[in-house]
Design an enzyme around this catalytic site. Sequence first.
Site, PDB file in Angstrom:
ATOM      1  N   LYS A 120       0.833  -1.212   0.000  1.00  0.00           N
ATOM      2  CA  LYS A 120       0.000   0.000   0.000  1.00  0.00           C
ATOM      3  C   LYS A 120       0.865   1.258   0.000  1.00  0.00           C
ATOM      4  O   LYS A 120       0.633   2.183  -0.779  1.00  0.00           O
ATOM      5  CB  LYS A 120      -0.926   0.009   1.216  1.00  0.00           C
ATOM      6  CG  LYS A 120      -1.910   1.186   1.234  1.00  0.00           C
ATOM      7  CD  LYS A 120      -2.775   1.176   2.479  1.00  0.00           C
ATOM      8  CE  LYS A 120      -2.000   1.616   3.687  1.00  0.00           C
ATOM      9  NZ  LYS A 120      -2.841   1.776   4.891  1.00  0.00           N
ATOM     10  N   ASP A 138      -6.600   1.082   1.043  1.00  0.00           N
ATOM     11  CA  ASP A 138      -6.630   1.134   2.503  1.00  0.00           C
ATOM     12  C   ASP A 138      -8.023   0.724   2.969  1.00  0.00           C
ATOM     13  O   ASP A 138      -8.830   0.236   2.184  1.00  0.00           O
ATOM     14  CB  ASP A 138      -6.254   2.535   2.998  1.00  0.00           C
ATOM     15  CG  ASP A 138      -7.288   3.595   2.615  1.00  0.00           C
ATOM     16  OD1 ASP A 138      -8.218   3.285   1.836  1.00  0.00           O
ATOM     17  OD2 ASP A 138      -7.172   4.729   3.105  1.00  0.00           O
TER      18      ASP A 138
END
Length: 213
Positions: A120, A138
């Site tokens: 991420k 997320d």
Amino acid sequence: MNAEKRHQIFSRLRDQNPNPTTELAYKTPFELLIAVILSAQATDVGVNKATAKLYPIANTPEAILALGLEGLKSYIKTIGLFNSKAENVIKTCRILIEEHNGEVPQTREALEKLPGVGRKTANVVLNTAFGQPTMAVDTHIYRVSNRTRIAPGKTVLEVENKLMRFVPKEFLQDAHHWLILHGRYVCTARKPRCGACIIEDLCEFKDKTEYGD
């Protein structure tokens, strides 16, 4: 959800916010990288308060290494998990100097080898600092993608892969910012503001609320 509906959704999000970006404060790729590492399980507001004091003093790998571990901790101690994050930042700075001439690498493989950098974080840096069309999934993006049915999936990676496949190319560069902001301020976890949502009529969420402003 069909392709036409997805196109309408992202068209509206773009019309509402033509130039979205991260809410983390940064001026260089290195500042962004460190801010994203610090932002894990912390708020952007909290990270920005810390980096507003840190970056005028140290905003390069060399300068942060010069602070040392304890020196760095004194600037970021208000952020959750600051002890482990400080260690990761120091190790990352050392690797950047030794292996990348002090520069932030522009490949996912190299970024993910840095301590404290996962998929991420790498995606955020690649997209925001270097303009690569990536999808940093997320909790907000995961929720919005499943709730709206834009790109439903049981894992973060599944949602990421579906978004990369389903989001029309013209929107791909900015899509993850739109989805994060939508999840943060409108399609919130406990009480989504469906009554104030610009894509409510396109969303396939079954339990819509009346809640607006």
